[in-house]
Design a protein around this motif. Structure first.
Motif, PDB file in Angstrom:
ATOM      1  N   LEU B 115      69.095  67.852  25.525  1.00 49.87           N
ATOM      2  CA  LEU B 115      69.094  68.817  26.624  1.00 49.87           C
ATOM      3  C   LEU B 115      68.146  68.371  27.743  1.00 49.87           C
ATOM      4  O   LEU B 115      68.382  68.641  28.911  1.00 49.87           O
ATOM      5  CB  LEU B 115      68.689  70.196  26.105  1.00 49.87           C
ATOM      6  N   LEU B 116      67.088  67.640  27.364  1.00 55.99           N
ATOM      7  CA  LEU B 116      66.174  67.123  28.387  1.00 55.99           C
ATOM      8  C   LEU B 116      66.909  66.207  29.351  1.00 55.99           C
ATOM      9  O   LEU B 116      66.613  66.155  30.537  1.00 55.99           O
ATOM     10  CB  LEU B 116      65.024  66.354  27.731  1.00 55.99           C
ATOM     11  N   ILE B 117      67.892  65.448  28.814  1.00 53.56           N
ATOM     12  CA  ILE B 117      68.657  64.551  29.685  1.00 53.56           C
ATOM     13  C   ILE B 117      69.493  65.374  30.668  1.00 53.56           C
ATOM     14  O   ILE B 117      69.605  65.026  31.836  1.00 53.56           O
ATOM     15  CB  ILE B 117      69.572  63.638  28.844  1.00 53.56           C
ATOM     16  N   VAL B 118      70.071  66.479  30.187  1.00 53.22           N
ATOM     17  CA  VAL B 118      70.876  67.339  31.060  1.00 53.22           C
ATOM     18  C   VAL B 118      70.035  67.848  32.223  1.00 53.22           C
ATOM     19  O   VAL B 118      70.457  67.809  33.376  1.00 53.22           O
ATOM     20  CB  VAL B 118      71.470  68.525  30.262  1.00 53.22           C
ATOM     21  N   VAL B 119      68.806  68.281  31.925  1.00 56.16           N
ATOM     22  CA  VAL B 119      67.995  68.868  32.995  1.00 56.16           C
ATOM     23  C   VAL B 119      67.434  67.806  33.936  1.00 56.16           C
ATOM     24  O   VAL B 119      66.932  68.132  35.011  1.00 56.16           O
ATOM     25  CB  VAL B 119      66.859  69.777  32.462  1.00 56.16           C
ATOM     26  N   LEU B 120      67.491  66.533  33.547  1.00 58.45           N
ATOM     27  CA  LEU B 120      67.045  65.479  34.472  1.00 58.45           C
ATOM     28  C   LEU B 120      67.924  65.443  35.721  1.00 58.45           C
ATOM     29  O   LEU B 120      67.457  65.115  36.799  1.00 58.45           O
ATOM     30  CB  LEU B 120      67.119  64.112  33.789  1.00 58.45           C
TER      31      LEU B 120
END
Lengths: 271, 306
Positions: B115-120
């Protein structure tokens, strides 16, 4: 350990968050495939998808020039920032130069909003004959992002054990060579993350670019896209395609480097 | 053993010269900071005390006229208040949402990292394009939100969200939240996963509920990083410009015109550089003053909680 009901709630919350963060981008993508009258329908998906907006966005504006300008300026500005910041923060840690002052001064200069620079930079570049040129913009952005790079790089440098450098010094390497051939490779991920972040900051900048680029040939992508806004007969489909074409390179870099980016941000932001 | 080159060099070179060499390491950085910080300050003071236009700066000395004029200008005061209020409101809301999201990501463990990648993605998006994307959603004709509301029969006619005062501010706030909550989340996530592992287990054994754990164990441990994240987001909030430009252009009327935006228009549309310089100085000083308590809070949190 986690109860099933808690787990379900967590997954639901995560789904809502993912939808929220991806929806605008998904709609931007969808609009870029919509025909002109279809845009007004307000439906999420295009009823009759078309690819025409993408080539049209490149043909009806100087989009290619805008993207090229943004890439050239942001990449070279990034190199300027790193070339200045890496030796300085290294010298602060190892030689103790400006140990107290540098962190405070860089923080203070980051607090100032960019509007502070707009008019002074305009006249400075005009005086030295660099207004509306690549070198002028590269230097301004290269200098402006130094505080950010300083914060991001310093924690990485701090973790390099001094013993390794002492060994290099015994081998006869000077300070500068030690930095370039011993220290820099050790913190390569940190340098890479910092470089990408400052490059993206320049690529995304709009306020200063709007005042320091004066001709179509020098305009950066953000300025070019903003010009769409003033157009009364704005074609949403083309605007969406142009925006996406401009940010796709950034997304590709972000996804490829995501691990380093998250680490770089995390180390620099929270100490 | 052969003496090292550097120590041999250091013994031969006189100390003043050595200090000069040392200074060379930081000289480019100092020069850059002079160009980006000291020079603009002095130049703005010079401009603010003169009658200046973009084409012809320093036409005549006017003393403090621009500054006193701006200080008593009610319209300008309001833009400063809006700029400061937006920075604080957005920083407070976004740190709460971002921290909650980071807790969620930590709880989800492996999935949380994806999910961290999505918010990047929102974080990396140029603010101008963030504005474009949200404008497409909020537009009265062809906007997704109006389309959904009308298809569901909730409204009969499209609503001009960006041309109505309160919704216009909310729209800017949501677009800002979309872009910057990811930043807060990534930093909070890093702070949370760097906590010593035993902390969580120990509190579970003690039988503390989730709220008690958050209040008495987690929050004190991350108070220092939270304070620095809040300070960062506050500073970023003062820089708000692109979203206003794209979404509302300061409107409806002057509703969403913040100090940065009104100064930009004054300088680049009306070319009154002298007055713009005076207002820039005032805004920068106000930012400095209102940031001091937050810097103090940050210092207190780092001393008290770590």
């Amino acid at each position: 350990m986690t109860r099933p009901s808690t787990r379900a709630l967590q997954i639901l919350a995560a789904a809502v968050a993912v939808t929220f963060f991806l929806l605008p981008l998904a709609y931007l993508l969808s609009v870029s495939f919509k025909r002109k009258d279809d845009v007004l329908s307000g439906n999420f998906l295009p009823t009759d998808p078309t690819l025409a907006n993408w080539p049209a966005a490149f043909e009806s504006t100087s989009l290619t020039t805008f993207i090229f300008n943004s890439v050239v300026i942001s990449v070279f500005a990034g190199l300027v920032t790193i070339a200045i910041t890496l030796p300085a923060s290294y010298a602060m840690i190892r030689l103790g130069i400006g140990k107290k002052a540098l962190p405070q001064v860089t923080l203070a200069s980051y607090v100032a909003p960019p509007i502070v620079g707009l008019i002074p930079f305009f006249f400075l570049l005009k005086t030295v004959g660099l207004l509306n040129t690549y070198p002028g913009l590269i230097l301004i952005y290269g200098f402006l992002n130094i505080p950010v790079a300083f914060w991001l790089l310093t924690p990485f440098l701090r973790r390099v054990p001094a013993e390794i450098e002492e060994a290099a010094a015994l081998d006869g390497a000077g300070r500068l060579r030690t930095l370039v051939s011993v220290v820099a490779p050790m913190i390569a991920p940190g340098i890479a993350a910092t470089t990408i972040i400052v490059v993206i900051l320049t690529f995304n900048e709009f306020l200063l670019a709007s005042g320091l680029t004066l001709s179509d040939g020098m305009r950066t992508l953000t300025v070019g896209i903003s010009l769409f806004q003033g157009d009364r007969l704005v074609n949403f489909g083309q605007m969406a395609a142009a925006s996406l074409a401009g940010i796709l390179p950034i997304y590709v870099i972000a996804l490829l480097m995501q691990k380093h980016l998250v680490q770089g941000l995390a180390h620099g932001g929270v100490k | 053993m052969r003496p090292s080159v550097s120590s041999r060099a250091e013994t031969r070179v006189p100390s003043e010269l050595r200090r000069f060499y040392k200074a060379l390491w930081v000289a480019p950085l100092v020069f850059a900071l002079i160009v980006t910080t000291l020079y603009p300050t002095i130049f703005l003071i010079a401009l603010a005390t003169t009658k200046s236009t973009l084409g012809k700066p320093f036409r005549s000395f006017v003393g403090l006229k621009n500054i006193t004029g701006s200080l008593t200008d009610a319209a300008f005061q309001l833009t400063v208040v809006k700029g400061v209020a937006f920075a604080f409101a957005s920083a407070i809301v976004e740190i709460v949402v971002g921290f909650a999201l980071a807790c969620l990501f930590v709880a989800l463990m492996k999935a949380g990292r994806y999910l961290l990648i999505v918010v990047l993605l929102p974080l990396m998006t140029p603010p101008v394009m963030v504005g474009v994307a949200w404008k497409l959603i909020l537009a009265p004709s062809g906007g997704l939100l109006n389309g959904v509301l009308m298809n569901m029969g909730i409204t009969d006619a499209p609503i001009s969200f960006l041309a109505t005062p309160v919704p216009a501010w909310l729209s800017i706030g949501i677009a800002d939240l979309w872009q910057w909550v990811p930043f807060v989340t990534i930093l909070c996530f890093a702070a949370l996963v760097s906590l010593p592992e035993g902390v969580h287990e120990a509190s579970l054994i003690d039988g503390a509920g989730p709220w008690q754990r958050l209040r008495h164990i987690t929050l004190p441990l991350v108070a220092a990083p939270l304070a620095s994240i809040f300070l960062l987001k506050l500073i970023i909030g003062f820089k708000l410009f692109d979203l206003v430009y794209v979404l509302t252009f300061g409107g409806p009327g002057l509703t969403t015109t913040t100090a940065t935006f009104s100064i930009w228009r004054l300088a680049l549309e009306q070319f009154d550089v002298g007055k713009a310089a005076a207002q820039t100085l005032i805004y920068a000083i106000v930012i400095g003053i209102v940031t001091i308590p937050v810097v103090r809070l940050h210092r207190w949190a780092s001393e008290h909680y770590s």
